[in-house]
Motif scaffolding. Structure first.
Motif, mmCIF file in Angstrom:
data_model
loop_
_atom_site.group_PDB
_atom_site.id
_atom_site.type_symbol
_atom_site.label_atom_id
_atom_site.label_comp_id
_atom_site.label_asym_id
_atom_site.label_seq_id
_atom_site.Cartn_x
_atom_site.Cartn_y
_atom_site.Cartn_z
ATOM 1 N N GLY A 11 0.809 -1.202 0.000
ATOM 2 C CA GLY A 11 0.000 0.000 0.000
ATOM 3 C C GLY A 11 0.852 1.267 0.000
ATOM 4 N N LEU A 12 0.176 2.390 -0.093
ATOM 5 C CA LEU A 12 0.832 3.689 -0.090
ATOM 6 C C LEU A 12 0.870 4.216 1.337
ATOM 7 C CD1 LEU A 12 1.921 6.226 -1.632
ATOM 8 C CD2 LEU A 12 -0.451 7.014 -1.682
ATOM 9 N N GLU A 13 2.078 4.483 1.817
ATOM 10 C CA GLU A 13 2.212 5.039 3.162
ATOM 11 C C GLU A 13 2.163 6.562 3.067
ATOM 12 O OE1 GLU A 13 5.560 3.399 5.219
ATOM 13 O OE2 GLU A 13 4.604 1.438 5.366
ATOM 14 N N VAL A 14 1.271 7.148 3.852
ATOM 15 C CA VAL A 14 1.104 8.595 3.865
ATOM 16 C C VAL A 14 1.724 9.133 5.146
ATOM 17 C CG1 VAL A 14 -0.557 10.492 3.758
ATOM 18 C CG2 VAL A 14 -1.041 8.341 2.564
ATOM 19 N N GLU A 15 2.584 10.152 4.988
ATOM 20 C CA GLU A 15 3.304 10.715 6.129
ATOM 21 C C GLU A 15 2.615 11.964 6.668
ATOM 22 O OE1 GLU A 15 7.310 11.483 4.845
ATOM 23 O OE2 GLU A 15 7.716 9.361 4.449
ATOM 24 N N ALA A 16 3.002 12.340 7.885
ATOM 25 C CA ALA A 16 2.517 13.583 8.487
ATOM 26 C C ALA A 16 3.098 14.759 7.715
ATOM 27 C CB ALA A 16 2.933 13.655 9.954
ATOM 28 N N LYS A 74 1.827 8.401 -8.239
ATOM 29 C CA LYS A 74 1.981 7.549 -9.426
ATOM 30 C C LYS A 74 0.804 6.590 -9.590
ATOM 31 C CE LYS A 74 5.010 3.827 -7.622
ATOM 32 N NZ LYS A 74 4.861 3.939 -6.192
ATOM 33 N N GLU A 75 0.109 6.305 -8.492
ATOM 34 C CA GLU A 75 -1.070 5.435 -8.553
ATOM 35 C C GLU A 75 -2.302 6.181 -9.067
ATOM 36 O OE1 GLU A 75 1.675 4.022 -5.322
ATOM 37 O OE2 GLU A 75 0.754 5.942 -5.761
ATOM 38 N N GLY A 76 -2.164 7.515 -9.220
ATOM 39 C CA GLY A 76 -3.290 8.331 -9.688
ATOM 40 C C GLY A 76 -4.098 8.957 -8.564
ATOM 41 N N LEU A 77 -3.679 8.736 -7.321
ATOM 42 C CA LEU A 77 -4.404 9.302 -6.186
ATOM 43 C C LEU A 77 -4.153 10.804 -6.103
ATOM 44 C CD1 LEU A 77 -6.185 8.639 -3.700
ATOM 45 C CD2 LEU A 77 -4.066 8.468 -2.380
ATOM 46 N N GLU A 78 -5.236 11.559 -5.981
ATOM 47 C CA GLU A 78 -5.163 13.014 -5.809
ATOM 48 C C GLU A 78 -5.255 13.327 -4.318
ATOM 49 O OE1 GLU A 78 -4.795 15.579 -7.896
ATOM 50 O OE2 GLU A 78 -5.042 14.641 -9.853
ATOM 51 N N ILE A 138 -9.610 3.865 -3.903
ATOM 52 C CA ILE A 138 -9.167 3.313 -2.619
ATOM 53 C C ILE A 138 -10.045 2.148 -2.159
ATOM 54 C CG2 ILE A 138 -8.863 3.866 -0.165
ATOM 55 C CD1 ILE A 138 -8.115 6.718 -1.049
ATOM 56 N N ASP A 139 -9.354 1.076 -1.752
ATOM 57 C CA ASP A 139 -10.036 -0.083 -1.176
ATOM 58 C C ASP A 139 -10.159 0.084 0.337
ATOM 59 O OD1 ASP A 139 -11.169 -2.741 -1.156
ATOM 60 O OD2 ASP A 139 -9.249 -3.445 -0.361
ATOM 61 N N SER A 140 -9.052 0.484 0.991
ATOM 62 C CA SER A 140 -9.076 0.658 2.451
ATOM 63 C C SER A 140 -8.026 1.673 2.889
ATOM 64 C CB SER A 140 -8.830 -0.678 3.159
ATOM 65 O OG SER A 140 -7.513 -1.130 2.887
ATOM 66 N N ILE A 141 -8.299 2.283 4.050
ATOM 67 C CA ILE A 141 -7.390 3.249 4.667
ATOM 68 C C ILE A 141 -7.255 2.867 6.135
ATOM 69 C CG2 ILE A 141 -6.981 5.676 5.209
ATOM 70 C CD1 ILE A 141 -8.959 6.397 2.991
#
Length: 163
Positions: A11-16, A74-78, A138-141
């Motif tokens: 998955g994509l890790e999102v940082e603070a 790169k996954e297309g997530l805005e 998105i499938d899950s967060i």
């Protein structure tokens, strides 16, 4: 039997995006964000005005008032990085940006700074809100863990729907 050959999608890790106090987006004192009208995400009550990119991607939008930045992964997530609530009315004065539309940024890279005192002295909330605006990908967060956080710390993991 041969599942060990399949690449595991972590998955994509999102940082603070800033140092401060991490809160769920549902706790933001603005209905547009708290009701997830724009999408899911998180918010941080900042203790520092230095704003960092929560992900690697390209700057797709930089509002003329500098209060909001769009990043496309790169996954297309805005991803929308929104600096404060109702700060559009300050016409950019508390913000200094180090990026421009089209720039490629890495996770943790400084996007710019915000003058927290100027924002709060104007009677506005200085919370930094990070929103995933195209939720259809998105499938899950993973859930947000409230508490003190430093920019660069992992906040959430996003798993994308399979094509």
């Amino acid at each position: 039997m041969f599942d060990f050959f399949k690449k595991k999608n972590k998955g994509l890790e999102v940082e603070a995006a800033v140092d401060g106090e991490l809160i769920p987006i549902t706790d933001v004192k603005d209905d547009v964000f708290s009701t997830k009208m724009l999408g899911d995400g998180y918010a941080i009550k900042p203790t520092s005005g230095e704003v960092h990119s929560p992900v690697e991607g390209d700057i797709s939008t930089l509002f003329p008032t500098k209060h909001a930045i769009g990043i496309k992964t790169k996954e297309g997530l805005e991803i929308l990085v929104h600096l404060g609530i109702d700060t559009v009315e300050l016409e950019g004065s508390p913000f200094e940006m180090r990026i421009q539309k089209g720039d490629h940024v890495t996770a943790g890279q400084i996007l710019g700074t915000m003058d927290l005192k100027q924002i709060t002295d104007s009677g506005r909330d200085d919370s930094v809100i990070v929103v995933y605006t195209n939720m259809d990908l998105i499938d899950s967060i993973s859930p947000v863990q409230k508490g003190s956080i430093t920019s660069g710390d992992k906040v959430q993991t996003i798993n994308f729907k399979k094509n």
